[in-house]
Design an enzyme around this catalytic site. Structure first.
Site, short mmCIF file in Angstrom:
data_model
loop_
_atom_site.label_atom_id
_atom_site.label_comp_id
_atom_site.label_asym_id
_atom_site.label_seq_id
_atom_site.Cartn_x
_atom_site.Cartn_y
_atom_site.Cartn_z
N HIS A 1 2.27 8.05 -1.07
CA HIS A 1 0.94 7.93 -0.32
C HIS A 1 0.82 6.47 0.20
O HIS A 1 1.77 5.80 -0.36
CB HIS A 1 -0.12 8.12 -1.35
CG HIS A 1 -0.40 9.66 -1.56
ND1 HIS A 1 0.37 10.59 -2.45
CD2 HIS A 1 -1.35 10.51 -0.98
CE1 HIS A 1 0.14 11.71 -2.40
NE2 HIS A 1 -1.28 11.71 -1.68
N LYS B 1 -3.72 3.55 -2.49
CA LYS B 1 -4.07 4.77 -3.37
C LYS B 1 -3.92 4.02 -4.95
O LYS B 1 -2.98 3.47 -5.11
CB LYS B 1 -3.12 5.73 -3.45
CG LYS B 1 -3.37 7.03 -4.31
CD LYS B 1 -2.61 8.03 -3.86
CE LYS B 1 -2.95 9.35 -4.82
NZ LYS B 1 -4.30 9.62 -4.98
#
Ligand code: NAD
Length: 273
Positions: free
Chosen positions: A157, A161
């Site tokens: 990601h 995040k």
């Protein structure tokens, strides 16, 4: 049949994408857009907020109870703290709920069980259709391959995040553990370092990469003695999750399931292997 949708978290990245997806979906109409009390968006036009010009939608409000009472289905992508009032408003109004907010506390999980006793609730940490299919394929591959392949999950990601591993990677590990009849918490190995010894047959590695603006990549590796299988899903656009959430809301409106807790697999009619 047309379904009236109330979106909670209307000012957020997902809320705006969901209002747009609702506007674009046939048979679905936005009847309420809920922002947090005190938000500067209150009183604004929901379609303008969703980036649509030249048309008028509903006015953004903070009145959650009224929004739930007007809707056939509430879609909530706001904050974990807001889950309890959202669930309670749906119980009071007996309105179906799609809950996409992640990181729920135990109290909200308990409230969801209460809600599932009186209305249909669809809970999904990932509302993309593709990830629901990946989960199904990973469980099916686990069943077909038996216990002889080592299974590892790698997720990547964007650099912003804050939690790891992703809720989706955890969900994939749980689906695999379920087929292998393992305790998912005991089986998941999140990272390895140092002299960890040989890999045991019953562990499921869950590894995390972070960087750039990657929206969400998940690969499930099946490593056998003489071959490997890899199942990969890559999210290319956040609208993917919004379209999946609206698809789930439409399924709730059109198929009118009994009170209970549902997931994306139910929407797609996928049977757990
Ligand atoms: P975001 O921070 O952009 O949006 C959250 C919004 O909720 C903010 O605009 C905030 O003002 C609003 N909010 C806070 N309290 C509120 C209240 N009491 N009433 C109404 N609105 C309130 O975050 P985001 O990226 O849109 O994500 C929102 C949630 O959805 C997160 O929990 C995220 O993890 C989750 N998410 C789920 C999926 C999925 O597929 N299920 C996909 C992406 C994100």
């Amino acid at each position: 049949m047309s379904g009236n949708v109330a979106v909670v978290g209307a000012t957020g990245r997902m809320g705006r994408a969901i209002m747009l997806a609702t506007h674009q979906a046939s048979g679905m109409a936005l009847c309420a857009a809920v922002a947090r009390a005190g938000s500067t968006a209150i009183g604004q036009d929901s379609l303008a907020l969703a980036g649509i010009t030249g048309e008028h939608g509903v006015v953004v409000t903070a009145d959650l109870e009224h929004a739930a009472s007007q809707a056939d289905v509430v879609i909530d992508f706001s904050t974990a703290d807001n889950a309890l009032p959202v669930i309670q408003a749906c119980i009071n109004a007996r309105t179906a709920l799609v809950l996409g907010t992640t990181g729920l506390a135990a109290q909200a999980e308990a409230a969801l069980e209460d809600a599932a006793g009186v209305l249909p609730v669809l809970v999904a940490a990932n509302t993309s259709i593709g990830v629901a299919v990946l989960r199904h394929l990973a469980a099916e591959a686990t069943r077909l391959l038996g216990g002889t392949y080592d299974i590892e999950i790698v997720e990547m990601h964007h650099r912003h995040k804050v939690d790891a591993p992703s809720g989706t990677a955890t969900m994939l590990a749980e689906a695999i553990a379920d087929v292998r009849e393992l305790d998912p918490k005991a089986a998941a190995v999140c990272g390895r370092e140092g002299r960890v010894g040989p890999r045991s047959a019953d562990e499921i590695g869950v590894m995390t990469l972070r960087g750039g603006e990657v929206i969400g990549d998940h690969t499930v590796h099946f490593a056998g003695a003489a071959d490997r299988i890899e199942l990969t899903h890559r999210a290319l656009d956040r609208s993917l999750f919004a379209r999946g959430a609206v698809h789930a809301a439409k399924w709730l409106v059109e198929s009118r399931p009994n009170a209970g807790r549902y997931g994306m697999a139910d929407v797609l009619g996928l049977k757990t292997p």
